[in-house]
Design an enzyme around this catalytic site. Structure first.
Site, PDB file in Angstrom:
ATOM      1  N   THR A 136      -1.696   5.635   2.276  1.00 36.82           N
ATOM      2  CA  THR A 136      -2.938   4.861   2.196  1.00 36.82           C
ATOM      3  C   THR A 136      -3.022   3.925   3.395  1.00 36.82           C
ATOM      4  OG1 THR A 136      -2.882   4.919  -0.221  1.00 36.82           O
ATOM      5  CG2 THR A 136      -4.280   3.255   0.802  1.00 36.82           C
ATOM      6  N   LEU A 150       0.865  -1.175   0.000  1.00 38.23           N
ATOM      7  CA  LEU A 150       0.000   0.000   0.000  1.00 38.23           C
ATOM      8  C   LEU A 150       0.906   1.230   0.000  1.00 38.23           C
ATOM      9  CD1 LEU A 150      -2.718  -0.875   2.699  1.00 38.23           C
ATOM     10  CD2 LEU A 150      -2.990  -0.946   0.213  1.00 38.23           C
ATOM     11  N   ASP A 151       0.467   2.300  -0.648  1.00 42.61           N
ATOM     12  CA  ASP A 151       1.212   3.550  -0.580  1.00 42.61           C
ATOM     13  C   ASP A 151       1.377   3.968   0.877  1.00 42.61           C
ATOM     14  OD1 ASP A 151       1.256   3.623  -3.313  1.00 42.61           O
ATOM     15  OD2 ASP A 151      -0.298   5.156  -3.517  1.00 42.61           O
ATOM     16  N   LYS A 152       2.423   4.723   1.143  1.00 39.80           N
ATOM     17  CA  LYS A 152       2.706   5.178   2.500  1.00 39.80           C
ATOM     18  C   LYS A 152       1.491   5.849   3.139  1.00 39.80           C
ATOM     19  CE  LYS A 152       5.548   8.565   4.989  1.00 39.80           C
ATOM     20  NZ  LYS A 152       6.652   9.568   4.866  1.00 39.80           N
ATOM     21  N   ARG A 161      -5.370   6.736  -7.323  1.00 41.60           N
ATOM     22  CA  ARG A 161      -5.163   8.179  -7.185  1.00 41.60           C
ATOM     23  C   ARG A 161      -5.103   8.845  -8.559  1.00 41.60           C
ATOM     24  NH1 ARG A 161      -0.007   8.158  -3.327  1.00 41.60           N
ATOM     25  NH2 ARG A 161      -0.214  10.431  -3.559  1.00 41.60           N
TER      26      ARG A 161
END
Length: 348
Positions: free
Chosen positions: A147, A143-145, A257
């Site tokens: 998110t 997961l993105d930082k 995003r």
């Protein structure tokens, strides 16, 4: 220096990259040496030239050229997470059994290390998640930082390979919740824009951004990959802001995003893709609705469904919203129990 050797991939070593298999077998090899051997054609899989990323399978024969002798390595640094970090990552455990651990990852915590991150990321803190096992669990997706939400870790190599295979085969279903600017029209649809890395990014990739490419131009755009996202509007505040469910049919970097931004409805708090300050569709949304809404990214991996790689049972897990999204939902009068868990189930 060793001589030329041929090794057969064992039954429990299949379905992994050639370079990773080599590094486990020969710790003295680094990535540069492996890439050089591949370029020169010295590394071969069943007699054929191979690349570092070539996926190998059980029973294949790997030709390996002469290698330098291994130098005894110093004992690995196994610094345990600080007490506070250990407690934090343990408190994030949403569900676990003998094979898998599911975390509700906090927003702001990276999945893996990067430039300036040190050891404070999920992979680094997973040493606090052994729960009686010898080895720490392994990430099988990311997961993105910024998110939050469900992140799976496998407790053994075998389970990690099977879960990774399920992600590639798209039998694992993920549903994200997001608050976005304006209200997408139609209220349910699919985004099929391709994605390609934008030129110019930070030294460690921290500035990486993706550009959306029209589906008709993906094949003509170097480096572009096709990407598909399903979306559904669950609720809205007039035309200013809406609560959306998002399903990444493909799994590209920053896919959700970038796709929502391309629609003209960036995710609230997304400074990289226009969700933190500009005017957007609607009646003058504004980034923080008068300062009442957190500036953090409003994107949460809400639900995941997957076939358990050992029991075969279908598992569905749901992660509570992070605190900043809880406050936003309260401000906007949205209630979690008022929407279906999967709004796409009965969609035509």
């Amino acid at each position: 220096m060793s001589g030329v050797q041929t090794l057969r991939v064992a039954d429990d070593e299949g379905d992994q990259r050639l370079d990773r298999w080599l590094k486990k077998k020969f710790p003295q090899l680094n990535q540069i040496a492996i890439e050089k051997m591949c370029r020169k054609g010295e590394l071969r899989v069943d007699g054929a030239r191979a690349k570092p990323a070539t996926r190998i399978e059980a029973g294949q024969d790997i030709r390996i050229p002469p290698l330098p002798d291994a130098v005894p390595a110093p004992p690995p640094r196994t610094a345990a997470p600080r007490d506070g970090d250990a407690q934090m990552i343990q408190a994030a455990v949403l569900w676990k059994d003998e094979h898998i651990i599911a975390l509700n990852k906090p927003a702001g915590l990276p999945s893996q290390g990067g430039s300036g991150q040190g050891d404070r990321h999920v992979d680094g803190l997973s040493a606090a998640l052994t729960f009686g096992y010898k080895d720490k669990p392994k990430l099988v997706h990311r997961l993105d930082k910024d998110t939050s939400g469900i992140l799976l870790l496998a407790r053994t190599d075998r389970v990690a390979r099977r879960l990774s295979e399920a992600f590639r085969a798209r039998t694992t279903r993920k549903i994200y919740w997001a608050a976005v600017a304006g209200v997408p029209s139609p209220r349910m649809g699919t985004v099929r824009y391709g994605l390609v890395k934008a030129p110019g990014h930070g030294r460690g990739g921290e500035g990486e951004k993706m550009m959306a490419i029209h589906p008709a131009k993906v094949d003509q755009t170097e480096g572009a990959k096709r990407a598909t996202t399903d979306y559904a509007v669950l609720d809205s505040l007039g035309t200013r802001v809406s609560w959306c469910a998002l399903v990444p049919v493909t799994g590209r970097t920053h896919q959700l995003r970038a796709h929502m931004a391309e629609l003209g409805h960036p995710i609230i708090g997304d400074g990289k893709y226009g969700g933190s300050g500009q005017e957007n569709l609607g009646d003058g949304w504004g980034a923080q609705l008068g300062g009442e809404i957190s500036r953090k990214l409003h994107l949460h991996a809400r639900q995941i469904s997957f076939d358990h790689p050992v029991t075969g049972k279908r598992i569905t897990l749901t992660a509570p919203l992070p605190e900043h999204m809880v406050r936003t939902w309260k401000t906007l009068g949205w209630h979690e129990n008022d929407v279906p868990a999967d709004p796409f189930e009965d969609a035509p």
